[in-house]
Write an enzyme that holds these catalytic residues in place. Structure first.
Site, PDB file in Angstrom:
ATOM      1  N   PRO A  97       0.825  -1.224   0.000  1.00 23.35           N
ATOM      2  CA  PRO A  97       0.000   0.000   0.000  1.00 23.35           C
ATOM      3  C   PRO A  97       0.855   1.269   0.000  1.00 23.35           C
ATOM      4  CG  PRO A  97      -0.220  -1.194   2.094  1.00 23.35           C
ATOM      5  CD  PRO A  97       0.601  -2.049   1.187  1.00 23.35           C
TER       6      PRO A  97
ATOM      7  N   GLU B 240       2.881  -7.949   8.803  1.00 19.63           N
ATOM      8  CA  GLU B 240       2.731  -6.494   8.962  1.00 19.63           C
ATOM      9  C   GLU B 240       3.496  -5.698   7.914  1.00 19.63           C
ATOM     10  OE1 GLU B 240       0.561  -5.249  11.338  1.00 19.63           O
ATOM     11  OE2 GLU B 240       0.156  -7.395  11.383  1.00 19.63           O
TER      12      GLU B 240
ATOM     13  N   ARG C 253      -4.602  -8.584 -20.119  1.00 25.47           N
ATOM     14  CA  ARG C 253      -5.631  -8.246 -21.103  1.00 25.47           C
ATOM     15  C   ARG C 253      -5.148  -7.214 -22.121  1.00 25.47           C
ATOM     16  NH1 ARG C 253      -8.931  -4.300 -20.442  1.00 25.47           N
ATOM     17  NH2 ARG C 253     -10.843  -5.412 -20.952  1.00 25.47           N
TER      18      ARG C 253
ATOM     19  N   ASP D 149     -11.751   0.562 -23.597  1.00 24.36           N
ATOM     20  CA  ASP D 149     -11.910   0.448 -22.150  1.00 24.36           C
ATOM     21  C   ASP D 149     -11.973   1.815 -21.497  1.00 24.36           C
ATOM     22  OD1 ASP D 149     -11.724  -2.259 -22.139  1.00 24.36           O
ATOM     23  OD2 ASP D 149      -9.645  -2.337 -21.474  1.00 24.36           O
TER      24      ASP D 149
END
Ligand code: ADE
Length: 238
Positions: free
Chosen positions: A89, A116, A154, A169
Site C-alpha cells: 500500500p 505487517e 488483457r 476500455d
C-alpha cells in the site's frame, strides 16, 4: 511475456490462471506464469519467513533472507532483466498508464508480502518498484498481484477476443467508458437509445464520446482535470 509471482500462497493463483481471459492467454502461450513459494527459501526447520519487529510492536515482519533468495533465484532462471514489482500500500498508485507501462516489459516478477510488512532492507537493498492497487490495506499482496496480472495480461496483443476492445476500455483515453447495451431493445420499460439503432456510425461515435465525457464529468471530474493539466496524461485530440 513471462510473469513470476513470489508468494506464500501459490495455491491462491491456480484457479485464476485457469479461468477467463488470463487462462486463455496462458493456454495460448501469450503469457507464461511461474509461481514460487517464498517459504521454499526458508532455512530453519520451521520454514519461517517472518520474525518479530526490532523495537517491538505488534505483528510480524517478512524477513530479508527468504525474500532476497527467492527473488535472486527466480531472476537467475532465465535470460534478461525482470522488472521487479513489490506489492504494497506504500507504492505508486496503480492506474491504467502504470498497467500499460508494465505490459510493455517482457518479464515481471510480482512480489507479495504478508504479515505487517517487509523488512525495510527488502525495499532498499533490491531493485524493486513499489506498487499499490489502492488506498486501503489488504491482508497480503496476493489479491493485488491478481489485479495486476489481470490488468496487464488483457493488454497483450491477442489476449482479448476483439483486437480493439482494450482500446475502448474506461481510462484508455483518460475517460470512463460510454454506456453499452445489448438485446433486447426494451427491458422492463427501459429502451436502448434510438441512436444506437440508427446504423449511423459517425453519429454513434459522437454520441459515445459525449456520453463518455459526461459520465466522466459526473463521476470522476478528477480525470478531466488530469487531462487538461499541462503535462496531463493526454489531450482531447489524442
Ligand atoms: N498489500 C496490502 N495492501 C496492498 C495494496 N493496497 N496494494 C498492493 N499491495 C498491498
Amino acid at each position: 511475456m513471462r510473469i513470476d509471482v513470489l508468494t506464500l500462497f501459490p495455491e491462491v493463483f491456480e484457479p485464476f490462471l485457469r479461468s477467463s481471459i488470463v487462462g486463455r492467454a496462458v493456454s495460448s502461450g501469450l503469457v507464461e506464469i511461474g509461481l514460487t513459494n517464498i517459504r521454499d527459501f526458508a532455512h530453519d526447520r520451521h520454514k519461517s519467513v517472518d520474525d518479530t519487529p526490532f523495537g517491538g510492536g505488534p505483528g510480524m515482519v517478512m524477513a530479508c533472507g527468504p525474500v532476497f533468495e527467492a527473488v535472486e533465484s527466480v531472476s537467475a532462471q532465465r535470460e534478461g532483466q525482470p522488472v521487479r514489482v513489490l506489492l504494497t500500500p506504500q507504492g505508486r498508485l496503480m492506474d491504467q498508464s502504470a498497467v500499460r507501462e508494465l505490459a510493455g516489459h517482457e518479464w515481471l516478477i510480482l512480489l507479495c508480502g504478508h504479515y505487517e510488512g517487509f523488512d525495510e532492507r527488502i525495499r532498499v537493498g533490491m531493485d524493486v518498484r513499489e506498487l499499490s492497487i489502492g488506498d486501503y490495506v489488504l491482508s497480503g499482496g496476493e489479491a493485488a498481484a491478481l489485479v495486476v496480472m489481470d490488468a496487464v495480461v488483457r493488454l497483450l496483443p491477442g489476449a482479448l477476443g476483439h483486437e480493439d476492445s482494450a482500446e475502448h476500455d474506461s481510462f484508455t483515453d483518460g475517460l470512463l467508458e460510454y454506456p453499452q447495451y445489448t438485446r433486447p431493445r426494451e427491458f422492463r420499460g427501459m429502451a436502448v437509445p434510438d441512436i444506437l439503432l440508427s446504423g449511423d456510425h459517425g453519429k454513434i461515435a459522437a454520441w459515445r464520446r459525449e456520453q463518455a465525457l459526461e459520465r466522466t464529468r459526473q463521476r470522476r471530474p478528477d480525470l478531466l482535470e488530469d487531462r487538461e493539466a499541462p503535462g496531463g496524461s493526454r489531450g482531447e485530440d489524442d
